[in-house]
Motif scaffolding. Structure first.
Motif, mmCIF file in Angstrom:
data_model
loop_
_atom_site.group_PDB
_atom_site.id
_atom_site.type_symbol
_atom_site.label_atom_id
_atom_site.label_comp_id
_atom_site.label_asym_id
_atom_site.label_seq_id
_atom_site.Cartn_x
_atom_site.Cartn_y
_atom_site.Cartn_z
ATOM 1 N N ALA A 1 19.979 -32.043 8.654
ATOM 2 C CA ALA A 1 20.223 -30.609 8.805
ATOM 3 C C ALA A 1 19.730 -30.114 10.158
ATOM 4 N N LEU A 2 18.547 -30.562 10.577
ATOM 5 C CA LEU A 2 17.999 -30.154 11.866
ATOM 6 C C LEU A 2 18.864 -30.651 13.021
ATOM 7 N N ARG A 3 19.299 -31.889 12.941
ATOM 8 C CA ARG A 3 20.139 -32.435 14.003
ATOM 9 C C ARG A 3 21.496 -31.739 14.055
ATOM 10 N N THR A 4 22.002 -31.356 12.921
ATOM 11 C CA THR A 4 23.308 -30.708 12.869
ATOM 12 C C THR A 4 23.329 -29.404 13.652
ATOM 13 N N VAL A 5 22.227 -28.650 13.622
ATOM 14 C CA VAL A 5 22.194 -27.354 14.315
ATOM 15 C C VAL A 5 21.697 -27.473 15.756
ATOM 16 N N GLY A 6 21.344 -28.684 16.200
ATOM 17 C CA GLY A 6 20.999 -28.869 17.601
ATOM 18 C C GLY A 6 19.582 -29.287 17.918
ATOM 19 N N PHE A 7 18.852 -29.770 16.945
ATOM 20 C CA PHE A 7 17.522 -30.314 17.213
ATOM 21 C C PHE A 7 17.599 -31.824 17.447
ATOM 22 N N ALA A 8 16.788 -32.328 18.350
ATOM 23 C CA ALA A 8 16.462 -33.750 18.380
ATOM 24 C C ALA A 8 15.300 -33.888 17.406
ATOM 25 N N ALA A 9 15.516 -34.547 16.288
ATOM 26 C CA ALA A 9 14.515 -34.569 15.215
ATOM 27 C C ALA A 9 14.297 -35.996 14.725
ATOM 28 N N TRP A 10 13.037 -36.302 14.471
ATOM 29 C CA TRP A 10 12.676 -37.623 13.967
ATOM 30 C C TRP A 10 11.636 -37.491 12.859
ATOM 31 N N LEU A 11 11.647 -38.438 11.936
ATOM 32 C CA LEU A 11 10.584 -38.553 10.943
ATOM 33 C C LEU A 11 9.461 -39.382 11.545
ATOM 34 N N ARG A 12 8.260 -38.785 11.666
ATOM 35 C CA ARG A 12 7.086 -39.515 12.136
ATOM 36 C C ARG A 12 6.349 -40.082 10.929
ATOM 37 N N THR A 13 5.870 -41.304 11.058
ATOM 38 C CA THR A 13 5.268 -42.016 9.943
ATOM 39 C C THR A 13 3.940 -42.650 10.365
ATOM 40 N N PRO A 14 3.137 -43.124 9.403
ATOM 41 C CA PRO A 14 1.894 -43.820 9.754
ATOM 42 C C PRO A 14 2.117 -45.026 10.662
ATOM 43 N N SER A 15 3.252 -45.671 10.536
ATOM 44 C CA SER A 15 3.512 -46.823 11.404
ATOM 45 C C SER A 15 3.702 -46.392 12.862
ATOM 46 N N ASP A 16 4.005 -45.111 13.072
ATOM 47 C CA ASP A 16 4.094 -44.551 14.429
ATOM 48 C C ASP A 16 2.734 -44.063 14.922
ATOM 49 N N GLY A 17 1.752 -44.036 14.014
ATOM 50 C CA GLY A 17 0.434 -43.530 14.362
ATOM 51 C C GLY A 17 0.205 -42.084 13.960
ATOM 52 N N PHE A 18 1.069 -41.545 13.085
ATOM 53 C CA PHE A 18 0.969 -40.159 12.650
ATOM 54 C C PHE A 18 0.989 -40.075 11.129
ATOM 55 N N ALA A 19 0.452 -38.975 10.608
ATOM 56 C CA ALA A 19 0.710 -38.652 9.206
ATOM 57 C C ALA A 19 2.182 -38.277 9.088
ATOM 58 N N TYR A 20 2.759 -38.456 7.903
ATOM 59 C CA TYR A 20 4.171 -38.152 7.721
ATOM 60 C C TYR A 20 4.477 -36.696 8.097
ATOM 61 N N HIS A 21 5.448 -36.490 8.976
ATOM 62 C CA HIS A 21 5.955 -35.159 9.291
ATOM 63 C C HIS A 21 7.246 -35.322 10.089
ATOM 64 N N ILE A 22 7.949 -34.232 10.291
ATOM 65 C CA ILE A 22 9.151 -34.236 11.129
ATOM 66 C C ILE A 22 8.822 -33.539 12.442
ATOM 67 N N HIS A 23 9.183 -34.184 13.529
ATOM 68 C CA HIS A 23 9.023 -33.604 14.869
ATOM 69 C C HIS A 23 10.414 -33.224 15.360
ATOM 70 N N ALA A 24 10.590 -31.968 15.790
ATOM 71 C CA ALA A 24 11.914 -31.491 16.168
ATOM 72 C C ALA A 24 11.879 -30.722 17.486
ATOM 73 N N ASN A 25 12.823 -31.047 18.383
ATOM 74 C CA ASN A 25 12.967 -30.384 19.681
ATOM 75 C C ASN A 25 14.318 -29.670 19.727
ATOM 76 N N GLY A 26 14.296 -28.380 20.013
ATOM 77 C CA GLY A 26 15.537 -27.625 20.142
ATOM 78 C C GLY A 26 16.217 -27.979 21.459
ATOM 79 N N ILE A 27 17.204 -28.842 21.417
ATOM 80 C CA ILE A 27 17.867 -29.345 22.616
ATOM 81 C C ILE A 27 18.316 -28.189 23.516
ATOM 82 N N SER A 28 18.036 -28.334 24.812
ATOM 83 C CA SER A 28 18.441 -27.385 25.859
ATOM 84 C C SER A 28 17.688 -26.063 25.831
ATOM 85 N N ASP A 29 16.522 -26.030 25.204
ATOM 86 C CA ASP A 29 15.680 -24.843 25.299
ATOM 87 C C ASP A 29 15.131 -24.764 26.730
ATOM 88 N N PRO A 30 15.415 -23.678 27.469
ATOM 89 C CA PRO A 30 14.960 -23.604 28.861
ATOM 90 C C PRO A 30 13.447 -23.612 29.021
#
Length: 288
Positions: free
Chosen positions: A214-243
């Motif tokens: 859903a986040l990617r559909t509206v224009g976010f670069a979004a990923w699921l962060r996990t313990p294997s990445d070194g984080f507690a579970y959460h979603i990190h999202a960047n609004g593409i082309s935000d000046p």
């Protein structure tokens, strides 16, 4: 969602035999000067200039982001005319030299801080283009003191979150907003606008991936962060082309464009194929 050439998604490019990041034809300086001589100004699509600001700087070379070069070139020509960019960097590639030159232009106009980050805003781009080029498809952040779920974001980001939320039967809960440097683990990605962290507490694995989609559909670069990445579970999202986006966050968009994870190791995106969507951004999504 209806797909058209100005999305410049990886899927769209591949169907036409072009890889994302492939070079495209760029008008020559002489051709642009000839057009100006007969009174026709170049047209600069701000959305595509912003896309190049995110995708081009981390590249090892000076390849162009597909579709963007013809819109970056008049900006670079104007910076050259202002004495801010060397002629050798007037090439349609919005690399670090162009970022630095544009930041110098912003400072010349009296901007500072995030307003002099080298990424065009409406005011600075319009003033640079005066008598040189016309600006279309303007991107604005709106208020920087808007909020979503009690977390600070700009208006553009808040609107994007509402649109993503409307695609889900559960709500989005932010654990970190934008314009904050309070969390050193974020490596500067939240220092500017457009970036949020979202809780996945209480969501099933499927619901987590559906939220990513859903986040990617509206224009976010979004990923699921996990313990294997070194984080507690959460979603990190960047609004593409935000000046207002910080440079570390823009570099993550570069990774997303090329199917990577936005982390220091630049590994492949771990999102299952069923939850991926064509690369897009908020303004394109709204056009449908």
């Amino acid at each position: 969602m209806n797909q058209s050439p100005d999305t410049y998604s990886r899927r769209w490019l591949l169907t036409r035999g072009m890889a994302a990041g492939a070079a495209v034809a760029v008008p020559t300086l002489a051709a642009t000067q000839t057009a100006s001589a007969v009174g026709a100004l170049a047209v600069v699509d701000m959305e595509l200039v912003l896309l190049a600001c995110q995708v081009d700087p981390p590249k090892a070379g000076t390849g162009l982001t597909a579709g963007c070069g013809p819109h970056v070139l008049p900006v670079e020509q104007a910076l050259r005319a202002e004495g801010l960019l060397a002629s050798g960097n007037v090439d349609g590639h919005y690399g670090t030299a162009t970022l630095d030159a544009y930041a110098a232009w912003q400072r010349r106009l009296g901007f500072s801080g995030i307003d002099a980050n080298g990424v065009p805003g409406r005011t600075s781009l319009t003033q640079l283009g005066s008598g040189r080029f016309d600006v279309t498809r303007v991107v604005t952040t709106g208020s920087r003191t808007d909020s979503y779920g009690g977390r600070r974001v700009n208006t553009r980001t808040a609107n994007m979150l509402r649109a993503a939320d409307a695609r889900l039967s559960w709500g989005l809960t932010l654990t970190q907003g934008s314009y904050t440097s309070s969390n050193p683990d974020s490596a500067g990605t939240h220092d500017g606008g457009g970036v949020v962290d979202i809780s996945v507490s209480g969501l099933t694995s499927t619901q987590r991936w559906q939220t990513i989609r859903a986040l990617r559909t509206v224009g976010f670069a979004a990923w699921l962060r996990t313990p294997s990445d070194g984080f507690a579970y959460h979603i990190h999202a960047n609004g593409i082309s935000d000046p207002d986006m910080s440079r570390p966050a823009r570099n993550q968009v570069h990774d997303y464009y090329y199917g990577r994870n936005g982390l220091a190791n630049h590994a492949a995106d771990n999102t299952p194929e069923a939850y991926r969507v064509a690369f897009t951004w908020w303004e394109k999504y709204k056009r449908g």
